[in-house]
Design a protein around this motif. Structure first.
Motif, PDB file in Angstrom:
ATOM      1  N   VAL A   1      -8.196  -0.753   1.291  1.00 15.45           N
ATOM      2  CA  VAL A   1      -7.058  -1.141   0.453  1.00 15.45           C
ATOM      3  C   VAL A   1      -6.078  -1.067   0.813  1.00 15.45           C
ATOM      4  CG1 VAL A   1      -6.250  -1.455  -2.042  1.00 15.45           C
ATOM      5  CG2 VAL A   1      -8.523  -0.769  -1.819  1.00 15.45           C
ATOM      6  N   THR A   2      -4.977  -2.220   1.063  1.00 17.92           N
ATOM      7  CA  THR A   2      -3.472  -1.583   1.910  1.00 17.92           C
ATOM      8  C   THR A   2      -3.043  -1.767   0.477  1.00 17.92           C
ATOM      9  OG1 THR A   2      -4.600  -2.836   3.435  1.00 17.92           O
ATOM     10  CG2 THR A   2      -2.132  -3.012   3.959  1.00 17.92           C
ATOM     11  N   ASP A   3      -1.803  -0.829   0.287  1.00 17.54           N
ATOM     12  CA  ASP A   3      -1.300  -1.348  -0.608  1.00 17.54           C
ATOM     13  C   ASP A   3      -0.161  -1.777  -0.420  1.00 17.54           C
ATOM     14  OD1 ASP A   3      -2.293   0.698  -3.006  1.00 17.54           O
ATOM     15  OD2 ASP A   3      -1.500   2.519  -0.974  1.00 17.54           O
ATOM     16  N   ASN A   4       0.434  -2.386  -1.388  1.00 17.88           N
ATOM     17  CA  ASN A   4       1.503  -3.948  -1.066  1.00 17.88           C
ATOM     18  C   ASN A   4       2.614  -3.186  -2.038  1.00 17.88           C
ATOM     19  OD1 ASN A   4       4.166  -5.242  -0.690  1.00 17.88           O
ATOM     20  ND2 ASN A   4       1.833  -7.044  -0.444  1.00 17.88           N
TER      21      ASN A   4
ATOM     22  N   ASP B   1       0.981  -7.223  -5.382  1.00  8.02           N
ATOM     23  CA  ASP B   1      -1.109  -6.556  -5.197  1.00  8.02           C
ATOM     24  C   ASP B   1      -1.379  -6.046  -4.240  1.00  8.02           C
ATOM     25  OD1 ASP B   1      -0.791  -8.023  -8.133  1.00  8.02           O
ATOM     26  OD2 ASP B   1      -1.712  -9.665  -7.644  1.00  8.02           O
ATOM     27  N   SER B   2      -2.141  -5.275  -4.146  1.00  2.55           N
ATOM     28  CA  SER B   2      -2.322  -4.781  -3.176  1.00  2.55           C
ATOM     29  C   SER B   2      -3.588  -5.477  -2.253  1.00  2.55           C
ATOM     30  CB  SER B   2      -3.072  -3.229  -3.585  1.00  2.55           C
ATOM     31  OG  SER B   2      -2.454  -2.093  -3.652  1.00  2.55           O
ATOM     32  N   GLU B   3      -3.789  -5.399  -1.113  1.00  2.00           N
ATOM     33  CA  GLU B   3      -4.838  -6.191  -0.388  1.00  2.00           C
ATOM     34  C   GLU B   3      -5.484  -5.574  -0.217  1.00  2.00           C
ATOM     35  OE1 GLU B   3      -3.198  -8.706   2.383  1.00  2.00           O
ATOM     36  OE2 GLU B   3      -1.235  -9.302   1.321  1.00  2.00           O
ATOM     37  N   ALA B   4      -7.523  -5.972  -0.534  1.00  2.00           N
ATOM     38  CA  ALA B   4      -8.091  -5.797  -0.515  1.00  2.00           C
ATOM     39  C   ALA B   4      -9.162  -5.792   0.874  1.00  2.00           C
ATOM     40  CB  ALA B   4      -9.091  -5.362  -1.372  1.00  2.00           C
ATOM     41  N   SER B   5     -10.286  -5.561   1.840  1.00  2.00           N
ATOM     42  CA  SER B   5     -10.149  -6.007   2.381  1.00  2.00           C
ATOM     43  C   SER B   5     -11.906  -5.837   3.149  1.00  2.00           C
ATOM     44  CB  SER B   5      -9.390  -6.555   4.183  1.00  2.00           C
ATOM     45  OG  SER B   5      -9.205  -4.907   4.494  1.00  2.00           O
TER      46      SER B   5
END
Length: 86
Positions: free
Chosen positions: A47-50, A54-58
């Motif tokens: 999870v990359t906080d933005n 919204d945060s991005e999950a990959s």
């Protein structure tokens, strides 16, 4: 023996690539039953906080789990050894 009089210690020993090219017809057996090695890749979610939305999950590849399939059961290596050699 090689031409210089020294023993050729690698004669008759399959190289790792030769073993990896084993076909399905050349199945391995242990105590008369088929045995196979199963590698199951895992994934991990990052999870990359933005700060602006919204945060991005990959999904990213994780480590691999290795199992032994024998007698209709799936074992980790140590569990297989305990079952096979009590």
């Amino acid at each position: 023996m090689s031409m210089n009089g020294q023993k050729d210690l690698t004669a008759g020993v399959p190289l790792p690539l030769e073993r990896a090219e084993r076909t399905a017809a050349e199945q391995s057996f242990f105590r008369g039953e088929p045995i196979t090695w199963l590698t199951v890749p895992t994934t991990k979610t990052v999870v990359t906080d933005n700060a602006f939305g919204d945060s991005e999950a990959s999904e990213r590849p994780g480590r691999k789990n290795n199992f032994i399939l024998y007698g209709g059961n799936q074992y980790k290596r140590e569990a297989f050894y305990q079952m096979a050699f009590p």
